[in-house]
Design a protein around this motif. Structure first.
Motif, PDB file in Angstrom:
ATOM      1  N   ARG A  31       0.678  -1.157  -0.206  1.00 58.35           N
ATOM      2  CA  ARG A  31       0.015   0.072   0.028  1.00 58.35           C
ATOM      3  C   ARG A  31       0.826   1.384   0.044  1.00 58.35           C
ATOM      4  O   ARG A  31       0.482   2.382  -0.786  1.00 58.35           O
ATOM      5  CB  ARG A  31      -0.784  -0.021   1.197  1.00 58.35           C
ATOM      6  CG  ARG A  31      -1.929  -1.131   0.975  1.00 58.35           C
ATOM      7  CD  ARG A  31      -3.014  -1.085   2.050  1.00 58.35           C
ATOM      8  NE  ARG A  31      -2.368  -1.393   3.457  1.00 58.35           N
ATOM      9  CZ  ARG A  31      -2.473  -2.422   4.090  1.00 58.35           C
ATOM     10  NH1 ARG A  31      -2.666  -3.329   3.419  1.00 58.35           N
ATOM     11  NH2 ARG A  31      -1.761  -2.313   5.213  1.00 58.35           N
TER      12      ARG A  31
ATOM     13  N   GLU B 182       1.906   1.870  -3.584  1.00 57.04           N
ATOM     14  CA  GLU B 182       0.918   2.349  -4.190  1.00 57.04           C
ATOM     15  C   GLU B 182       0.609   4.015  -4.073  1.00 57.04           C
ATOM     16  O   GLU B 182       0.411   4.772  -5.078  1.00 57.04           O
ATOM     17  CB  GLU B 182      -0.259   1.646  -4.193  1.00 57.04           C
ATOM     18  CG  GLU B 182      -0.384   0.306  -4.662  1.00 57.04           C
ATOM     19  CD  GLU B 182      -1.720  -0.500  -3.975  1.00 57.04           C
ATOM     20  OE1 GLU B 182      -2.571   0.085  -3.478  1.00 57.04           O
ATOM     21  OE2 GLU B 182      -1.574  -1.767  -4.457  1.00 57.04           O
TER      22      GLU B 182
ATOM     23  N   GLU C  11       3.375   6.008  -5.669  1.00 50.58           N
ATOM     24  CA  GLU C  11       3.020   6.105  -7.126  1.00 50.58           C
ATOM     25  C   GLU C  11       2.095   7.182  -7.349  1.00 50.58           C
ATOM     26  O   GLU C  11       2.095   7.899  -8.265  1.00 50.58           O
ATOM     27  CB  GLU C  11       2.399   4.655  -7.749  1.00 50.58           C
ATOM     28  CG  GLU C  11       3.599   3.790  -7.931  1.00 50.58           C
ATOM     29  CD  GLU C  11       4.620   4.059  -9.123  1.00 50.58           C
ATOM     30  OE1 GLU C  11       4.131   4.781 -10.026  1.00 50.58           O
ATOM     31  OE2 GLU C  11       5.570   3.860  -8.836  1.00 50.58           O
TER      32      GLU C  11
END
Length: 164
Positions: free
Chosen positions: A126, A129, A132
């Motif tokens: 997570r 992510e 990103e």
């Protein structure tokens, strides 16, 4: 004499004050805004109970099992008393094990527990992510440049603070 004229402070007429230029032009103010936004994003996207510093400790212990608590504090940019408290809380949650060094009873060596490995693995996906999403507006070269600049700024500010 004080003005006794009633003021209309209803939400429809009230406007939010803007931060003055003396603040918005200050790097520390912008860094604090950035960090506050990051903390809010972390809680929503990564974990509501595992904090960023706790995640950093788990990640660094995973990479360096058996390192002492003091060295770990330096590696993750925490002071030793904060590190001791954080390690104690992670130990109480069953994510970290602190073992006393045989040669020096004052040194605590840190190891992840199986629960810590699992929590780190889950949060790491997570966190990547979130990274990103936070860096989506940058191409790969822009990301590298931004991270170099942030690292250089952090290094410089640490030297200024005498914590080097």
């Amino acid at each position: 004499m004080a003005d006794k004229t009633p003021v209309d402070d209803s939400p429809a007429t009230a406007s939010s004050p803007a931060a003055p230029t003396v603040l918005t032009a200050a790097p520390g103010y912008q860094v604090r805004r950035l960090y506050q936004a990051y903390l809010a994003a972390w809680v929503r996207a990564v974990d509501q109970t595992l904090t960023g510093p706790q995640f950093a400790v788990l990640t660094t212990v995973h990479a360096n099992p058996g390192s002492d608590q003091s060295s770990m504090a330096s590696a993750v940019a925490l002071d030793t008393s904060t590190m001791a408290d954080l390690a104690r809380r992670l130990e109480q949650r069953g994510l970290l094990e602190r073992r006393t060094a045989a040669a020096d009873g004052r040194r605590k060596l840190l190891y992840l527990t199986p629960e810590g490995e699992s929590a780190l693995s889950e949060a790491n996906g997570r966190a990547r992510e979130l990274d990103e999403r936070l860096l989506a507006q940058y191409d790969p070269a822009g990301r590298e440049r931004l991270l170099r600049e942030l690292t250089a700024l952090a290094d410089s500010w640490e030297r200024l603070s005498g914590d080097d």
